[in-house]
Design a protein around this motif. Structure first.
Motif, PDB file in Angstrom:
ATOM      1  N   SER A  30       0.820  -1.206   0.000  1.00  0.00           N
ATOM      2  CA  SER A  30       0.000   0.000   0.000  1.00  0.00           C
ATOM      3  C   SER A  30       0.855   1.259   0.000  1.00  0.00           C
ATOM      4  CB  SER A  30      -0.930   0.015   1.210  1.00  0.00           C
ATOM      5  OG  SER A  30      -1.849  -1.049   1.143  1.00  0.00           O
ATOM      6  N   ALA A  31       2.006   1.202   0.658  1.00  0.00           N
ATOM      7  CA  ALA A  31       2.899   2.353   0.684  1.00  0.00           C
ATOM      8  C   ALA A  31       3.351   2.732  -0.723  1.00  0.00           C
ATOM      9  CB  ALA A  31       4.108   2.059   1.563  1.00  0.00           C
ATOM     10  N   GLN A  32       3.514   1.744  -1.587  1.00  0.00           N
ATOM     11  CA  GLN A  32       3.922   2.042  -2.963  1.00  0.00           C
ATOM     12  C   GLN A  32       2.815   2.778  -3.712  1.00  0.00           C
ATOM     13  OE1 GLN A  32       6.078  -1.284  -4.976  1.00  0.00           O
ATOM     14  NE2 GLN A  32       5.912  -2.335  -3.003  1.00  0.00           N
ATOM     15  N   HIS A  33       1.551   2.373  -3.506  1.00  0.00           N
ATOM     16  CA  HIS A  33       0.443   3.082  -4.121  1.00  0.00           C
ATOM     17  C   HIS A  33       0.389   4.524  -3.623  1.00  0.00           C
ATOM     18  CE1 HIS A  33      -0.876  -1.061  -4.902  1.00  0.00           C
ATOM     19  NE2 HIS A  33      -1.707  -0.576  -5.797  1.00  0.00           N
ATOM     20  N   LEU A  34       0.539   4.700  -2.321  1.00  0.00           N
ATOM     21  CA  LEU A  34       0.447   6.035  -1.736  1.00  0.00           C
ATOM     22  C   LEU A  34       1.604   6.917  -2.181  1.00  0.00           C
ATOM     23  CD1 LEU A  34      -0.658   5.022   1.858  1.00  0.00           C
ATOM     24  CD2 LEU A  34      -2.082   6.104   0.108  1.00  0.00           C
ATOM     25  N   LEU A  35       2.787   6.339  -2.309  1.00  0.00           N
ATOM     26  CA  LEU A  35       3.933   7.117  -2.752  1.00  0.00           C
ATOM     27  C   LEU A  35       3.734   7.634  -4.175  1.00  0.00           C
ATOM     28  CD1 LEU A  35       6.735   8.267  -2.516  1.00  0.00           C
ATOM     29  CD2 LEU A  35       7.673   5.992  -3.032  1.00  0.00           C
ATOM     30  N   SER A  36       3.170   6.822  -5.045  1.00  0.00           N
ATOM     31  CA  SER A  36       2.946   7.262  -6.423  1.00  0.00           C
ATOM     32  C   SER A  36       1.979   8.429  -6.464  1.00  0.00           C
ATOM     33  CB  SER A  36       2.443   6.107  -7.287  1.00  0.00           C
ATOM     34  OG  SER A  36       1.165   5.660  -6.867  1.00  0.00           O
ATOM     35  N   ILE A  37       0.958   8.417  -5.600  1.00  0.00           N
ATOM     36  CA  ILE A  37       0.021   9.539  -5.516  1.00  0.00           C
ATOM     37  C   ILE A  37       0.729  10.769  -4.962  1.00  0.00           C
ATOM     38  CG2 ILE A  37      -2.061  10.392  -4.381  1.00  0.00           C
ATOM     39  CD1 ILE A  37      -3.130   7.523  -4.428  1.00  0.00           C
ATOM     40  N   ALA A  38       1.477  10.576  -3.885  1.00  0.00           N
ATOM     41  CA  ALA A  38       2.145  11.696  -3.224  1.00  0.00           C
ATOM     42  C   ALA A  38       3.151  12.373  -4.149  1.00  0.00           C
ATOM     43  CB  ALA A  38       2.841  11.214  -1.956  1.00  0.00           C
ATOM     44  N   ALA A  39       3.857  11.594  -4.944  1.00  0.00           N
ATOM     45  CA  ALA A  39       4.883  12.163  -5.813  1.00  0.00           C
ATOM     46  C   ALA A  39       4.297  13.084  -6.873  1.00  0.00           C
ATOM     47  CB  ALA A  39       5.679  11.039  -6.474  1.00  0.00           C
ATOM     48  N   ALA A  40       3.053  12.838  -7.268  1.00  0.00           N
ATOM     49  CA  ALA A  40       2.426  13.640  -8.318  1.00  0.00           C
ATOM     50  C   ALA A  40       1.727  14.873  -7.775  1.00  0.00           C
ATOM     51  CB  ALA A  40       1.432  12.790  -9.106  1.00  0.00           C
ATOM     52  N   GLU A  41       1.563  14.950  -6.474  1.00  0.00           N
ATOM     53  CA  GLU A  41       0.897  16.115  -5.892  1.00  0.00           C
ATOM     54  C   GLU A  41       1.862  17.280  -5.795  1.00  0.00           C
ATOM     55  OE1 GLU A  41      -0.711  14.980  -2.139  1.00  0.00           O
ATOM     56  OE2 GLU A  41      -2.524  14.145  -3.050  1.00  0.00           O
ATOM     57  N   SER A  42       1.329  18.490  -5.911  1.00  0.00           N
ATOM     58  CA  SER A  42       2.164  19.674  -5.744  1.00  0.00           C
ATOM     59  C   SER A  42       2.513  19.813  -4.274  1.00  0.00           C
ATOM     60  CB  SER A  42       1.428  20.919  -6.234  1.00  0.00           C
ATOM     61  OG  SER A  42       0.203  21.079  -5.547  1.00  0.00           O
ATOM     62  N   ALA A  43       3.726  20.294  -3.988  1.00  0.00           N
ATOM     63  CA  ALA A  43       4.183  20.401  -2.604  1.00  0.00           C
ATOM     64  C   ALA A  43       3.351  21.358  -1.770  1.00  0.00           C
ATOM     65  CB  ALA A  43       5.654  20.809  -2.579  1.00  0.00           C
ATOM     66  N   PRO A  44       3.101  22.602  -2.218  1.00  0.00           N
ATOM     67  CA  PRO A  44       2.248  23.478  -1.422  1.00  0.00           C
ATOM     68  C   PRO A  44       0.786  23.267  -1.744  1.00  0.00           C
ATOM     69  CG  PRO A  44       3.110  24.710  -3.273  1.00  0.00           C
ATOM     70  CD  PRO A  44       3.681  23.297  -3.373  1.00  0.00           C
ATOM     71  N   GLY A  45      -0.080  23.915  -0.994  1.00  0.00           N
ATOM     72  CA  GLY A  45      -1.501  23.900  -1.307  1.00  0.00           C
ATOM     73  C   GLY A  45      -2.204  22.686  -0.763  1.00  0.00           C
ATOM     74  N   PRO A  46      -3.477  22.497  -1.139  1.00  0.00           N
ATOM     75  CA  PRO A  46      -4.298  21.422  -0.587  1.00  0.00           C
ATOM     76  C   PRO A  46      -3.822  20.061  -1.033  1.00  0.00           C
ATOM     77  CG  PRO A  46      -5.465  22.564  -2.338  1.00  0.00           C
ATOM     78  CD  PRO A  46      -4.212  23.354  -2.075  1.00  0.00           C
ATOM     79  N   ARG A  47      -4.103  19.066  -0.224  1.00  0.00           N
ATOM     80  CA  ARG A  47      -3.757  17.694  -0.576  1.00  0.00           C
ATOM     81  C   ARG A  47      -4.717  17.165  -1.625  1.00  0.00           C
ATOM     82  NH1 ARG A  47      -3.016  17.440   5.197  1.00  0.00           N
ATOM     83  NH2 ARG A  47      -0.906  16.777   5.737  1.00  0.00           N
ATOM     84  N   GLY A  48      -4.226  16.162  -2.378  1.00  0.00           N
ATOM     85  CA  GLY A  48      -5.120  15.465  -3.298  1.00  0.00           C
ATOM     86  C   GLY A  48      -4.877  15.856  -4.727  1.00  0.00           C
ATOM     87  N   SER A  49      -4.448  14.890  -5.557  1.00  0.00           N
ATOM     88  CA  SER A  49      -4.187  15.185  -6.956  1.00  0.00           C
ATOM     89  C   SER A  49      -5.470  15.381  -7.742  1.00  0.00           C
ATOM     90  CB  SER A  49      -3.379  14.035  -7.583  1.00  0.00           C
ATOM     91  OG  SER A  49      -4.065  12.815  -7.435  1.00  0.00           O
ATOM     92  N   GLY A  50      -6.600  14.984  -7.164  1.00  0.00           N
ATOM     93  CA  GLY A  50      -7.855  15.127  -7.884  1.00  0.00           C
ATOM     94  C   GLY A  50      -8.634  16.375  -7.528  1.00  0.00           C
ATOM     95  N   GLY A  51      -8.089  17.234  -6.686  1.00  0.00           N
ATOM     96  CA  GLY A  51      -8.805  18.445  -6.319  1.00  0.00           C
ATOM     97  C   GLY A  51      -8.435  18.868  -4.923  1.00  0.00           C
ATOM     98  N   SER A  52      -9.008  19.977  -4.464  1.00  0.00           N
ATOM     99  CA  SER A  52      -8.624  20.511  -3.170  1.00  0.00           C
ATOM    100  C   SER A  52      -9.281  19.731  -2.050  1.00  0.00           C
ATOM    101  CB  SER A  52      -9.013  21.990  -3.070  1.00  0.00           C
ATOM    102  OG  SER A  52     -10.419  22.130  -3.074  1.00  0.00           O
ATOM    103  N   ARG A  53      -8.556  19.736  -0.934  1.00  0.00           N
ATOM    104  CA  ARG A  53      -9.093  19.098   0.251  1.00  0.00           C
ATOM    105  C   ARG A  53      -8.695  19.959   1.423  1.00  0.00           C
ATOM    106  NH1 ARG A  53      -7.779  16.329   4.615  1.00  0.00           N
ATOM    107  NH2 ARG A  53      -9.099  14.628   5.332  1.00  0.00           N
ATOM    108  N   GLY A  54      -9.620  20.685   1.984  1.00  0.00           N
ATOM    109  CA  GLY A  54      -9.289  21.620   3.041  1.00  0.00           C
ATOM    110  C   GLY A  54      -9.231  20.929   4.384  1.00  0.00           C
TER     111      GLY A  54
END
Length: 244
Positions: A190-214
């Motif tokens: 599961s860590a490998q799946h999560l790492l692939s998501i995390a790597a594509a997200e922008s460093a600043p701003g809201p979490r989530g590559s699919g949109g903002s998450r406040g």
């Protein structure tokens, strides 16, 4: 675990320090690679990181980050292998400054450690995803360790998963700051799946590559945040089934 399940798990962990660590690790991985073709993945001879390579490639294309598209380095590719599966160890010998090597290893034999050491000497940045029971911490600039013997779990009441308090003045993404990686709440897969998501997200701003998450205005320990984690935990059980 598919992409939908991985993103549900990402939301489950979003208010924990483990996800913050994973996201910082993923950001460092992306920003250390200066151009397309410069991110190399390698594992032990008997456990090449096929799945993480595929997940990172999907995220790179989806997020339009060409430098994140990985090259799988194989120990003994067959002569008739497709082009993207035919890159051998010579590619490690050609690694240079401005490139990155991500080592994915639940166990790291001496042959792998020797190759990693050579790549580090050549000036490439070394990243490692391991179990905390390898010698990769002595070679990696950045390391994220998970416990390969556990199954995915839901957060405890305070959402910390037993992490020790943050070290005052600690520097994220520094070599010394990543040597201790205890208390993982997810499995190695599961860590490998999560790492692939995390790597594509922008460093600043809201979490989530699919949109903002406040974040809740009341903070991660609020009743609202705990209620959200509880609902997401039940959703994860519906998708993947309860732990055996």
């Amino acid at each position: 675990m598919d992409l939908q399940q991985a993103r549900v798990l990402r939301d489950l962990l979003a208010d924990t320090r483990w996800w913050d660590r994973t996201r910082a690790f993923g950001t460092a991985l992306r920003t250390s690679t200066k151009g397309p073709g410069g991110l190399l993945l390698v594992g032990p001879p008997a456990a090449e990181p096929w799945h993480l390579t595929a997940h990172l490639d999907d995220e790179a294309r989806y997020a339009e980050i060409p430098e994140l598209s990985p090259t799988l380095v194989r120990w003994n590719p067959p002569p008739n292998a497709p082009r993207h599966l035919s890159v051998g160890l010579d590619r490690l010998a050609a690694a240079r400054r401005g490139e990155s090597l991500l080592v994915v290893a639940e166990a790291a034999p001496a042959s792998l450690l020797e190759r990693v050491q050579d790549v580090r000497r050549a000036g490439a940045t070394i990243f490692a995803l391991d179990t905390g029971r390898t010698e990769l911490a002595d070679l990696a600039h950045e390391i994220l360790s998970v416990d390969s013997t556990i199954s995915d779990t839901i957060p405890v009441e305070d959402g910390t998963f037993g992490f020790p308090p943050a070290v005052p003045g600690g520097v994220a993404n520094s070599e010394s700051g990543w040597k201790s990686a205890s208390g993982s709440p997810v499995s190695f897969d599961s860590a490998q799946h999560l790492l692939s998501i995390a790597a594509a997200e922008s460093a600043p701003g809201p979490r989530g590559s699919g949109g903002s998450r406040g974040r809740s205005a009341d903070g991660p320990g609020s009743t609202e945040a705990r209620g959200m984690r509880s609902r997401l935990a039940r959703l994860l059980d519906l998708i993947s089934g309860p732990d055996s």
